[in-house]
Enzyme design. Structure first.
Site, PDB file in Angstrom:
ATOM      1  CG  ASP A   1      15.079  49.877  46.675  1.00  0.00           C
ATOM      2  OD1 ASP A   1      15.360  50.082  47.880  1.00  0.00           O
ATOM      3  OD2 ASP A   1      14.784  48.744  46.230  1.00  0.00           O
TER       4      ASP A   1
ATOM      5  CE  LYS B   1      14.311  52.586  50.355  1.00  0.00           C
ATOM      6  NZ  LYS B   1      15.437  52.249  49.510  1.00  0.00           N
TER       7      LYS B   1
ATOM      8  CE  LYS C   1      15.037  49.325  52.063  1.00  0.00           C
ATOM      9  NZ  LYS C   1      15.940  48.961  50.981  1.00  0.00           N
TER      10      LYS C   1
END
Lengths: 499, 265, 312
Positions: C149, C212, C248
């Site tokens: 991430d 995300k 996400k």
């Protein structure tokens, strides 16, 4: 097999996701078997002796029997309104009048779920709309006009406005309670009394409203509700004891009323049909424009006078927009109006369904290309799937006539001028939509479009403070806002004379 | 044996709460011990008002109207208590009706005060009113309820927040009012009520750099000195009319904003 | 599909030749649409379906300065078996940890279906030289992380240096190797929905597997309107190129009701194909127990107490 592969989530990707039924309970509504006419503060049997059934268009079941007001009944109702006007309502202090209306607004808010359920049952619109749009707006409308009752001297410079007398009001079936609020609130705030005739197919929320009137302790005769079909409306229009007529409905009937009243000196306001253009430019925020188009024509199944029934797309953006639109249609949920997830409810009546069907057939015959998303229509009830016509020419019936159903006609344009020309090329002039991120273009279009309500980057937005009404054959007079008071007042002579 | 009543403690109303004066002092008024507000209490009230203003001004006009109507509802329920603290029932009923009257202006004054202006060039031009911000109000000594309400209502209906100096000799009606305000869905800080000696707090409010306007209708002889102090940050000084009602009383606490935008393709 | 128009100046990048039009987002309309979708009423079977999916999509997260191997052990145990009292509850998708804790995490989830995601690239600020950030990514992948991430350089984005933002993502993607890359936009710093859309398209063009919303370190993280904007950008990329990118939301999702709302939004925007942890994750820590309580409530008909669910 890699470690990663061994550790995949083994559950299969689902084919779909069925939302379980989420019905709003009907228990909150208590229905009588039969309703009389509400005249002089109480329910009375119709002198005509006639009753007729009212249905739930989603199931075709009979909900109750309501009365058909005959000429004698209309006369009684007007008489009661006149009596109430002469003996009190016009002379009670405006501040007290305001407080009655505030009471009505607050009671409607408290009972809004009950009214919303009944509205969906009797009219066919999704509970989500009656709950989230119709009821809050109706209550707000009373609250707004309540505040004007004792402030009329500020609304019109140099005038001391006075009430007119008895108003006869005829409303349609697409927003039954909201239209009742749009009519009664300003009329009463201005000091008039009313005789209101709800639409033939949707009398029940008006009849339940009489209970709000009772709870608010409104003096008898100030509000009278007479049910019936077009005949009752015609009697009301003709009646000599009525000082003002307010009508919302089809252009055809509006013209008939205008003819009937010619030469009588009676005040008249008309809110009639429309064939609004929803204009999308290539710089519009596309996904939001799609929402606006959908809301413009499928909200309330397209039973909206100001519906955006003609989509005018700038050719440069045509393909992506139509692709998005068609895909969006597949997520619209059609079904039981009382299910909280329903987006598209029932068509209000068999008659209306037939009309829509006929016009859609005409559209196909004339050569337009039809698209309808896969949609399962319930067995009983009146239903029509959301429909889009592309390859539509300006001259086709589906581009000219008001369909009053969930049917969109798509046309294209190249330049702003062309959009204006096509948008204005109609006898109607109620509303229009403009989608562009460019501010100056919004204002330029607003200046040139011949319509009473222009929505920029939005559609079908209503507020009690915002005047609503049409140009040309969409009617005259405004409802809502400061301007909505004028039709219900006698502005008399100037306060101050020269010299 | 007759029952001993449980007597009320009369405190300040700041930020939606009822604190005592930070100074710990009280004074006697109408036979009760009443909080004697200090300049620090005034300072705290202005801070609370500034916070409350943000929220209040951000609500829709319709919402504000409903809150003012609810203030009337809460007062109506306390009519008997109020009547004992002022000149009587008539003054209470007039005050309640005054809240209702102003409630009805919330979503209308913009239509009467604002305008669309036909400038001689291809621009769309419109003027609309906005609340000025935090308003200090010096309430009149009499009428202790009606005068107070006639000054607070027009200030807050426009979206402003208020710091009010209650009547020095008859403050109890103001505190009763704050109890009605606290139960009316009014966001904390929109109205703050300070009791105590006017001379100890008024100059601090008049000179406060984060107060946008001051209503000196109830200030009488103190007004000239307070007006001088107000000049330091160019406060809007208003001589509010006690016991009257008009949309122009609302307008006195509004700023006018004019916007231009070209009209073109 | 129509041919994509040329990019406006200031946005010149060595991008793929086909990119959806950047366009604008109307704030009021997108917030209304998100609110309308949030009012869907999901009951009974439909609700159980969503709750089960929510567990399988969860990235159970701990990103604290005070994280230790012991904490990771507890987290992993919870991730593998969220509800010891009900073995039908599936494992979550992944655990998300800081680089130093990757080895402990990898050790603890061995043999299960739970993946290890590591934050990297000077998380959460991203304010470090590019070469160091890329080295960090290589290191965590070497230590066994399945997923990375990363954060975009918001400073560069907000000062208009889009090429720099793009290049970094491309380099990080390369350093990921087999690991899948989530690109964190940190939406609450971007200021407008227009910027969220731009950052989404940019990240996808540069090779993100997932976009995300947030690091979870700032207040005001994921919101329904923001995720709707991101899903619409994903949809446009899919329409234009056929590529499927995941999404996400992270931060601020504490209740099951919210999780269901996010899934409804996903379903009605992208369709059933996206209802899989391969294309959607929920970044959360306290959410899991609320979902477990809801599942138990659906099964037993009783409202639950937190006392009956393990903390970790």
């Amino acid at each position: 097999m890699t470690d990663l592969e061994r550790r995949q989530d083994r559950a299969p990707v689902p084919a779909g996701w069925e939302y379980a039924p989420a019905p709003e309970s009907r228990d909150i509504v208590t229905l009588e078997e039969r309703y009389g006419l509400f005249i002089g503060g109480e329910f009375v049997d119709p002198r005509s002796g006639e009753y007729f059934p009212t249905l739930n268009p989603g199931t075709e079941e009979q909900l109750a029997e309501v009365a058909q007001a005959g000429p004698e009944d209309v006369d009684l109702a007007v008489g009661a309104a006149r009596e109430a006007y002469d003996n009190g309502w016009s002379s009670i202090s405006p501040a007290e009048r305001a407080k009655y209306l505030f009471r009505i607004a607050r009671i409607l808010q408290e009972r809004s779920r009950e009214f919303a359920v009944l509205e969906s049952m009797n009219g066919g619109k999704p509970i989500r709309e009656s709950r989230d749009v119709d009821l809050p707006l109706a209550a707000a409308h009373f609250f707004y006009y309540a505040g004007w009752a004792d402030k009329l001297e500020y609304a019109f410079p140099n005038r001391r406005p006075r009430s007119i007398g008895v108003a006869g009001q005829i409303i349609p079936w697409n927003f039954p309670l909201l239209m009742l609020a749009w009519k009664i609130a300003p009329a009463l705030a201005a000091g008039n009394t009313v005789v209101l005739k709800p639409a033939e197919t949707t009398p029940l929320t008006a009849l339940l409203f009489t209970d709000v009137v009772r709870q608010a302790e409104l003096p008898p005769g100030v509000v009278n509700i007479i049910t019936g079909d077009g005949r009752a409306g015609a009697e009301l229009v003709k009646h000599e004891g009525v000082d003002k007529i307010a009508f919302t409905g089809s252009t055809e009937v509006g013209k008939a009323i205008q003819r009937e009243l010619a030469g009588t000196g009676k005040k008249l306001t008309l809110e009639l049909g429309g064939k609004a253009a929803n204009i999308v430019f290539d710089d519009a925020a596309l996904d939001q424009a799609v929402e606006g188009i959908v809301n413009g024509i499928y909200f309330n199944q397209g039973h909206v006078c100001c519906a955006g029934s003609r989509l005018l797309v700038q050719e440069s953006i045509y393909e992506p927009l139509i692709a998005k639109l068609k895909r969006r249609l597949t997520t619209l949920r059609l079904g039981d109006p009382l299910d909280k997830n329903t987006d598209i409810g029932a068509i209000n009546s068999k008659q209306q369904l037939d009309k829509i069907t006929e016009l859609v057939a005409a559209g196909e015959e004339e050569g337009a290309e039809i698209y309808q998303p896969p949609c399962r229509l319930p067995e009983k009830g009146y239903w029509f799937a959301p429909t889009v016509f592309t390859n539509v020419a300006q001259s086709y019936r589906i581009a000219q006539e008001e369909i009053f159903g969930p049917v969109l006609s798509v046309l294209t344009f190249r330049t702003p001028d062309e959009a204006v020309e096509k948008a204005n090329n109609t006898a109607y002039g109620l509303s229009a939509g403009v989608w562009t991120e460019k501010g100056s273009r919004i204002l330029s279009m607003a200046q040139k479009l011949r319509a009473g309500v222009i929505w920029a980057n939005t559609f079908n937005r209503f507020d009690p403070t915002s005047p609503f009404g049409g140009f040309k054959e969409s009617g005259f007079g405004r409802e809502g806002g400061l301007h909505g008071l004028e039709p219900y007042l006698d502005l008399g002579e100037s306060e101050v004379r020269g010299g | 044996m007759s029952r001993l009543p449980v007597r009320k403690t009369y405190k300040l109303f700041i930020g939606g709460d009822f604190p005592r004066s930070e100074s710990g002092r009280t004074y006697e008024a109408q036979g009760q011990n009443v909080a004697r507000g200090s300049r620090k209490d005034a300072r705290d009230a202005v801070r609370a008002a500034r916070a409350g203003f943000g929220k209040w001004a951000g609500m829709t006009a319709y919402n504000r109207g409903q809150v003012l109507y609810r203030i009337a509802e809460m007062m109506e329920a306390r009519t008997a208590e109020f009547a004992e603290l002022c000149s009587g029932r008539a003054e209470v009923e007039e005050s309640i009706d005054r809240w209702v009257w102003y409630a009805g202006w919330a979503d209308k004054y913009a239509q009467v005060i604002g305008s669309s202006n036909p400038v001689a060039a291809p621009y769309f031009n419109f003027t609309f009113p906005e609340p000025t911000g935090v308003v200090a109000i010096v309430a009149p000594d009499e009428p202790s309820l009606g005068g107070l309400v006639s000054r607070i209502a027009p200030v807050i209906v426009g979206g402003n927040a208020a710091v009010v100096l209650a009547s020095e000799t008859a403050p109890l009606a103001a505190i009763e009012l704050s109890e009605a305000l606290a139960t009316a869905d009014l966001p904390g800080g929109v109205v703050n009520i300070l009791t105590g000696y006017r001379s100890e707090m008024a100059p601090w409010l008049a000179g406060h750099m984060d107060v946008n306007a001051i209503d000196l209708g109830g200030a009488d002889g103190d007004a000239p000195e307070l007006e001088r102090l107000a000049a330091d940050n160019v406060k809007r000084v208003v001589r509010g009319r006690i016991g009257e009602q008009s949309p122009y009383e609302i307008a006195a606490f509004l700023e006018l904003k004019t916007v231009w935008h070209p009209i073109g393709v | 599909m129509a041919k994509a128009p040329a990019l406006p100046t200031g946005f010149e990048l060595p991008l793929e030749p086909r990119l959806p039009r950047i366009g604008s987002v109307d704030q009021v309309a997108v917030e209304e649409r998100a609110a309308s979708l949030a009012r869907r009423s999901i009951k009974k079977d439909a609700k159980m379906f969503a709750l089960d999916l929510a567990v399988r999509m969860m990235d159970l997260t701990t990103l604290e300065g005070q994280d230790t191997p012991g904490k990771i052990a507890a987290l992993a145990s919870k991730a593998i078996r969220p509800d010891p009292a009900d073995t039908s509850v599936p494992s979550v998708a992944a655990i998300c940890v800081y680089p130093n804790l990757v080895p402990a995490a990898v050790e603890r989830v061995r043999g299960s279906s739970v993946k290890v995601a590591s934050v990297a690239t000077a998380f959460p600020s991203g304010q470090a030289p590019t070469h160091l950030k890329v080295a960090e990514v290589r290191e965590v992948v070497e230590m066994g992380a399945d997923e990375v991430d990363m954060v975009i350089d918001r400073g560069a984005f907000l000062s208009g240096r889009y090429a720099k933002v793009y290049d970094e993502i491309v380099q990080v993607k390369e350093a990921c190797g087999e690991a899948h890359l989530k690109v964190i936009l940190e939406v609450s710093e971007l200021g407008t929905y227009d910027n969220v859309r731009r950052a989404s398209l940019l990240s996808m063009a540069a090779g993100a597997d997932f976009i995300k919303t947030s690091t979870g370190k700032l207040p005001g993280a994921a919101t329904l309107p923001v995720t709707l904007v991101m899903l619409e950008a994903i949809r446009d990329v899919h329409d234009e190129t056929g590529r499927k990118v995941g999404m996400k939301p992270a931060g601020g999702i504490r209740q099951s009701k919210q999780a269901v709302q996010y899934l409804v939004q996903l379903y009605e925007t992208l369709g059933a194909e996206w209802l899989t942890p391969d294309l959607y994750r929920l970044g959360a820590s306290t959410l899991l127990n609320d979902v477990l309580m809801q599942i138990r409530k659906e099964k037993t008909g009783r409202y639950q107490s937190p006392d009956y669910f393990t903390v970790d």
